[in-house]
Design a protein around this motif. Structure first.
Motif, PDB file in Angstrom:
ATOM      1  N   VAL A  75     -40.251  10.828 -49.266  1.00  0.00           N
ATOM      2  CA  VAL A  75     -39.420  10.085 -50.216  1.00  0.00           C
ATOM      3  C   VAL A  75     -38.545   9.131 -49.406  1.00  0.00           C
ATOM      4  CG1 VAL A  75     -37.762  12.010 -50.350  1.00  0.00           C
ATOM      5  CG2 VAL A  75     -37.817  10.289 -52.165  1.00  0.00           C
ATOM      6  N   ILE A  76     -38.507   7.889 -49.852  1.00  0.00           N
ATOM      7  CA  ILE A  76     -37.976   6.812 -49.019  1.00  0.00           C
ATOM      8  C   ILE A  76     -36.870   6.050 -49.745  1.00  0.00           C
ATOM      9  CG2 ILE A  76     -38.563   4.638 -47.851  1.00  0.00           C
ATOM     10  CD1 ILE A  76     -41.424   5.754 -47.551  1.00  0.00           C
ATOM     11  N   ALA A  77     -35.747   5.881 -49.058  1.00  0.00           N
ATOM     12  CA  ALA A  77     -34.633   5.096 -49.616  1.00  0.00           C
ATOM     13  C   ALA A  77     -34.219   4.029 -48.617  1.00  0.00           C
ATOM     14  CB  ALA A  77     -33.440   5.988 -49.932  1.00  0.00           C
ATOM     15  N   THR A  78     -33.575   3.017 -49.154  1.00  0.00           N
ATOM     16  CA  THR A  78     -33.013   1.983 -48.307  1.00  0.00           C
ATOM     17  C   THR A  78     -31.689   2.467 -47.715  1.00  0.00           C
ATOM     18  OG1 THR A  78     -32.542  -0.392 -48.228  1.00  0.00           O
ATOM     19  CG2 THR A  78     -31.761   0.801 -50.181  1.00  0.00           C
ATOM     20  N   SER A  79     -30.995   1.623 -47.005  1.00  0.00           N
ATOM     21  CA  SER A  79     -29.739   2.021 -46.358  1.00  0.00           C
ATOM     22  C   SER A  79     -28.595   2.079 -47.367  1.00  0.00           C
ATOM     23  CB  SER A  79     -29.398   1.035 -45.246  1.00  0.00           C
ATOM     24  OG  SER A  79     -29.053  -0.216 -45.797  1.00  0.00           O
ATOM     25  N   GLY A  80     -27.492   2.679 -46.963  1.00  0.00           N
ATOM     26  CA  GLY A  80     -26.309   2.761 -47.832  1.00  0.00           C
ATOM     27  C   GLY A  80     -26.223   4.103 -48.528  1.00  0.00           C
ATOM     28  N   THR A  81     -25.658   4.087 -49.744  1.00  0.00           N
ATOM     29  CA  THR A  81     -25.534   5.339 -50.475  1.00  0.00           C
ATOM     30  C   THR A  81     -26.857   5.828 -51.040  1.00  0.00           C
ATOM     31  OG1 THR A  81     -24.913   4.039 -52.408  1.00  0.00           O
ATOM     32  CG2 THR A  81     -23.113   5.078 -51.203  1.00  0.00           C
ATOM     33  N   ALA A  82     -27.895   4.999 -50.973  1.00  0.00           N
ATOM     34  CA  ALA A  82     -29.175   5.340 -51.607  1.00  0.00           C
ATOM     35  C   ALA A  82     -29.643   6.739 -51.214  1.00  0.00           C
ATOM     36  CB  ALA A  82     -30.231   4.291 -51.256  1.00  0.00           C
ATOM     37  N   GLY A  83     -29.661   7.015 -49.915  1.00  0.00           N
ATOM     38  CA  GLY A  83     -30.165   8.302 -49.441  1.00  0.00           C
ATOM     39  C   GLY A  83     -29.326   9.481 -49.906  1.00  0.00           C
ATOM     40  N   ALA A  84     -28.040   9.243 -50.154  1.00  0.00           N
ATOM     41  CA  ALA A  84     -27.152  10.338 -50.565  1.00  0.00           C
ATOM     42  C   ALA A  84     -27.559  10.920 -51.914  1.00  0.00           C
ATOM     43  CB  ALA A  84     -25.703   9.852 -50.619  1.00  0.00           C
ATOM     44  N   HIS A  85     -28.275  10.126 -52.715  1.00  0.00           N
ATOM     45  CA  HIS A  85     -28.736  10.639 -54.017  1.00  0.00           C
ATOM     46  C   HIS A  85     -29.812  11.717 -53.862  1.00  0.00           C
ATOM     47  CE1 HIS A  85     -26.658   7.685 -56.637  1.00  0.00           C
ATOM     48  NE2 HIS A  85     -26.681   6.957 -55.534  1.00  0.00           N
ATOM     49  N   PHE A  86     -30.413  11.793 -52.683  1.00  0.00           N
ATOM     50  CA  PHE A  86     -31.415  12.850 -52.452  1.00  0.00           C
ATOM     51  C   PHE A  86     -30.755  14.218 -52.248  1.00  0.00           C
ATOM     52  CE2 PHE A  86     -34.210   9.483 -50.118  1.00  0.00           C
ATOM     53  CZ  PHE A  86     -34.663   8.987 -51.325  1.00  0.00           C
ATOM     54  N   TYR A  87     -29.446  14.219 -52.033  1.00  0.00           N
ATOM     55  CA  TYR A  87     -28.754  15.434 -51.571  1.00  0.00           C
ATOM     56  C   TYR A  87     -29.021  16.663 -52.452  1.00  0.00           C
ATOM     57  CZ  TYR A  87     -24.874  17.568 -48.813  1.00  0.00           C
ATOM     58  OH  TYR A  87     -24.093  18.335 -47.973  1.00  0.00           O
ATOM     59  N   PRO A  88     -28.848  16.557 -53.793  1.00  0.00           N
ATOM     60  CA  PRO A  88     -29.101  17.770 -54.593  1.00  0.00           C
ATOM     61  C   PRO A  88     -30.526  18.301 -54.425  1.00  0.00           C
ATOM     62  CG  PRO A  88     -28.001  16.077 -55.919  1.00  0.00           C
ATOM     63  CD  PRO A  88     -28.392  15.423 -54.630  1.00  0.00           C
ATOM     64  N   ALA A  89     -31.499  17.416 -54.401  1.00  0.00           N
ATOM     65  CA  ALA A  89     -32.891  17.865 -54.234  1.00  0.00           C
ATOM     66  C   ALA A  89     -33.112  18.460 -52.846  1.00  0.00           C
ATOM     67  CB  ALA A  89     -33.854  16.707 -54.488  1.00  0.00           C
ATOM     68  N   VAL A  90     -32.471  17.884 -51.851  1.00  0.00           N
ATOM     69  CA  VAL A  90     -32.602  18.403 -50.483  1.00  0.00           C
ATOM     70  C   VAL A  90     -32.021  19.822 -50.406  1.00  0.00           C
ATOM     71  CG1 VAL A  90     -31.678  18.138 -48.135  1.00  0.00           C
ATOM     72  CG2 VAL A  90     -32.738  16.185 -49.294  1.00  0.00           C
TER      73      VAL A  90
END
Lengths: 585, 585
Positions: A75-90
């Motif tokens: 699963v791929i996100a751009t830079s910034g807060t984008a990746g932080a949205h993966f946190y609950p799933a992670v």
């Protein structure tokens, strides 16, 4: 090779290695910095690419794929807060041992720390919840660094797939330009570089050690079984490996122990002859509970969803053996005297060798009581045409064909399926978020499950879980996915009505009940789903039948939060009373 | 005192201290473990409590409140993955210096690590992005630990509110029972305990040191100004303190320097006489750009949104002074030779003392060119009845009365407002996510802004940002909030059409354009918003006028992604050509 092509080479090599490691699905969120990675996914053979607009939804979509296939999706996100949205799933992946591979694109080091836009320190973004983290170097077309990239990618996949499985995170910085340059790309030369090494084989093939369970420990357990007639096999939520239901069935036959099989244990639907589902009701009947205390408990997976049976087990004073494939310790009351790690299927097979007690009076006692409770439940259902919450759970499971997938939301749906959807002979895959038990990302997780399977897929959700992840339906709409979403809509948080707070505060409705008055038909219209609002069991069955033929369906069943508590109590009372009409064996 | 009352006492004391520290809004997500905290919010005077179902939305709602009021809102989640949904908002708060106070309820230590449900290690959940973290003890009715709790709460508020402002995190474990016990609660005694200490004053009142700018450094800057006629005041996105526009206006008058004021700089609307908005167009005119290079640049806030003016500034070779209230270093190209921390308003006032150059030929050159570009833009608009994306941005800002709040989404909306909504005499508060520049949580952030202000509130969003946070509208629906959401719907990610990738990949539409074909009227229906779909400037103005009178409105304007790029180019070309019709002074 131009700069853009270096980025492209880098991303292609990275993604190629992931595919060599076994990754089959890529979930790509739109963004600019991640351009090379997004393109590489489309350009790599053997990878199915899904575009998902909301990163949180993308994270859970990848989680669903990983849950269903037991193989990490990237699963791929751009830079910034984008990746932080993966946190609950992670976090859920980490706690429920679901493999997942997170890539965050990043700005190069020289843009960090001085206010460049969309620039966030992304190293170790997921803290202790990532099984592995690496920051790849800034792309260079240089053999040594490319070898390091390949090896790091291979290691990341290996770490996601090995026990304890979970999410791994690679942070990948890129310099501009990010798009391939317009001049001839040299695709042939690029492909040759990307294809270096052994096709289909990771650059560095890391073989984790075998996780065969300890044979000496198993031998001691077998001796205990041989000496103990009053034993139970207890299967909580788990989904570690194929063949579990069969292995448990054989172990039950060999030991004579009945199987208490939770709804999401993968041992209830298509399980053994001595499968017990209605344990919660059975144990509400005090004489039964009292007279059926086990002396030995073989536990697999997480704790049972309802509190009562788990407390009964905890207080039984039985010797307890916990089988934990990947070392997760589901034993908050500290009753397990042995924890046996490694493949539970292997453990069952080893244990069953040399035992042949067969199902005797002990198991038949449970089975008979189960049948009495079941008859009572079906009697109540036959009398009523009402679509109560228990009835919805019952009908949904009863309608699924072999090979179907059912995702069950946390909170009330998993409790209702566990309590009112007893064992069936058909084999179903029942998934739920059993790591952190959240109601988050449910629609997206179920969609991930759906795309990772050939069979039809159904989600059973409450209205709050549905509204929490309603945006997840956008992916179903954009990719024309098939899923039937059954929403039990009691206009708020139904589970809170079962808790003491329901009677203890004037602020109950505002803070816990949280009624919203939302008309879900608009959500269906927004995302192009067929909408159904059945009011009878027959209507629900018809909607499910239509849903199982394909397409995106939202099936709303309206219920009443307050009446629901009473209804549960009446049903439990009647079922438990029926158990009282023993003899049980 | 029963166990439940200990939890209640603990939560009441904690929330009371937050209010004593200045917190005025609580954002509460439903959950069981957080029950004592949720109830305490409702029971504490001086606190407005908002129930928000989705934690991600709640995080951004709190962010919006913190942005608008510059006072932390407290946002509360139950245990498990719930708190992880705050992560994107916490990161944005950290990068844009917005105060926020996060409380996560937790299970007590003895339930951790052994598979109890909904149990996640929550310590330092937000890593380096929280300014302060503390795990409170398990509740006890004991003077020493209650004093520690009060002091920790006071410290948390202080840390959120002091420079550099940001999010702080308290993790609060509770043992069962979580609801108040049914027997008489002893509210009087409880209240007396809660009210101990000095009413309205924190238990431990921590006074951070003054952050007055360094006077010697300012004196040297003043000498530089006195020696330099060709200077510029450049205001990037910022929102640190009241009175900024006035202070900048006075500094401009004293120095004779024009003000390049970004849309979200709080210096453009209601700013000084020499405010320049159309700098991007002015600098597209090469002779103007060439002949107006500054020798001294006084920079406030973040970098300018469009690339060209920032690059022009970076390459001008001017001496650059960066004023940074809270120490954030917005200088990725490392041009600043001095960074002056502390109140920019104070710095402006100090600098203006003893300078009285007044606006001369240098400033008039900029102002005249601005007027030429503006006339050209208005000429184009007068010729067309089309609602282009530039026109939408223009009309939205033009329609706002003094005291209105405008939240502008990242990506295209902030670029269009910056480029096509020039300075006005009315005072507006323009907010955007300027920390990490994400398009996430936009609706929720705007709603937070709306509830923290008396004035009317408008959000300008793209369709992807709208869909990303569409669930945020649930809070508007449940609490009957007023907000006018203008959605520029170009059916996908419009900004990517401006990037080289638009012409460089056959996968552009699938991965970047991401068309969705969603009919937004259904979203309005879902959340009970009035829906408008104007097709002319007059229609848009009418919808805005209706929205400004109150209620929840979704105003969709459909545009075309491909035509949009051309339209921007034509408009820029015509405006820049008009600049060519100088003389400029």
């Amino acid at each position: 090779m131009s700069d853009a092509n270096v980025n492209q080479l880098w991303a292609r090599v990275l993604v190629e290695e992931l595919v060599r490691g076994g990754v089959r699905h890529a979930v790509v969120c739109p963004g600019s910095r991640s351009t090379p990675l997004a393109l590489a996914c489309q350009q790599t053979e053997g990878l199915k690419t899904w575009s998902v607009i909301d990163e949180r939804s993308a994270g859970f979509f990848a989680l669903g794929i990983g849950k269903r296939s037991r193989t990490p999706a990237v699963v791929i996100a751009t830079s910034g807060t984008a990746g932080a949205h993966f946190y609950p799933a992670v976090i859920e992946a980490s706690l429920s041992n679901v493999p997942m591979l997170v890539l965050t694109a990043d700005r190069p080091p020289e843009l960090h720390g001085w206010g460049a836009p969309q620039t966030v320190p992304q190293a170790r973004l997921f803290g202790e919840f990532a099984r592995f983290f690496a920051d790849t170097a800034v792309p260079e077309a240089n053999e040594a660094v490319l070898a390091h990239l390949r090896a790091t990618a291979a290691r990341a996949v290996s770490m996601a797939r090995r026990a304890p499985r979970g999410a791994v995170h690679l942070n990948v910085p890129f310099r501009e330009p990010l798009a391939p340059t317009p001049e001839p790309f040299g695709e042939e030369r690029l492909s040759a570089l990307v294809r270096q090494g052994r096709p289909g084989v990771p650059m560095t093939h890391i073989h984790p050690p075998s996780r065969s369970p300890d044979l000496q420990a198993l031998e001691r357990v077998r001796q205990g079984i041989a000496a103990t007639e009053r034993g139970l096999i207890v299967c909580g939520p788990r989904d570690e490996e194929d063949g579990f239901a069969q292995a448990i069935a054989a172990l039950s036959q060999a030991t004579g122990y009945p199987i208490l099989a939770e709804a999401a244990s993968q041992a209830r639907y298509g399980g053994g002859a001595a499968t017990i589902s209605l344990y919660d009701v059975l144990l509400r009947h005090a004489p039964f509970a009292q007279s059926h205390r086990p002396e030995l408990v073989l536990r697999f997976g997480g704790g049972l969803t309802p509190k009562r049976p788990q407390q009964w087990l905890d207080s039984a004073g039985a010797r307890t053996i916990l089988f934990s494939d990947e070392g997760a310790l589901f034993d908050p009351s500290h009753r397990a005297e042995q924890v046996i790690e490694g493949s539970a299927v292997t453990a069952c097979e080893v244990l069953a060798q040399g035992l042949s007690r067969g199902l005797g009076a002990w198991a038949r006692g449970f089975l008979h009581a189960e049948q009495l409770a079941r008859n009572a439940m079906e009697g109540v259902f036959a009398e009523q045409s009402e679509l109560s919450e228990p009835r919805i759970a019952h009908e949904v499971v009863a309608s699924l064909p072999t090979g179907a997938n059912l995702f069950v939301s946390s909170s009330m749906p998993i409790r209702d399926v566990d309590a009112f959807a007893p064992a069936r002979g058909v084999t179903l895959r029942t998934l739920s978020s059993r790591g952190a038990n959240g109601i988050d990302g449910i629609i997206s997780s179920a969609l991930g499950m759906a795309v990772a399977s050939e069979g039809p897929s159904v989600l059973l959700s409450g209205d709050l879980a549905f509204l929490h992840d309603v945006g997840g339906l956008l992916t179903a709409h954009r990719h024309r996915l098939s899923l039937t979403v059954v929403v039990v809509n009691n206009d708020g948080g139904g589970i809170f009505s079962f808790l003491p707070i329901a009677h203890a505060s004037e602020h109950f409705e505002a803070l816990f009940g949280t009624p919203h008055g939302i008309d879900l038909s608009h959500a269906a219209a927004l995302y192009g789903a067929r909408f159904h609002r059945p009011t009878t069991p027959a209507g629900l069955r018809a909607a499910l039948a239509e849903g199982l033929r394909g397409g995106l369906h939202v099936v709303e069943v309206q219920t009443d939060r307050t009446g629901n508590v009473e209804h549960h109590q009446r049903l439990f009372t009647r079922m438990a009373a029926a158990v009282g009409e023993g003899p049980w064996a």
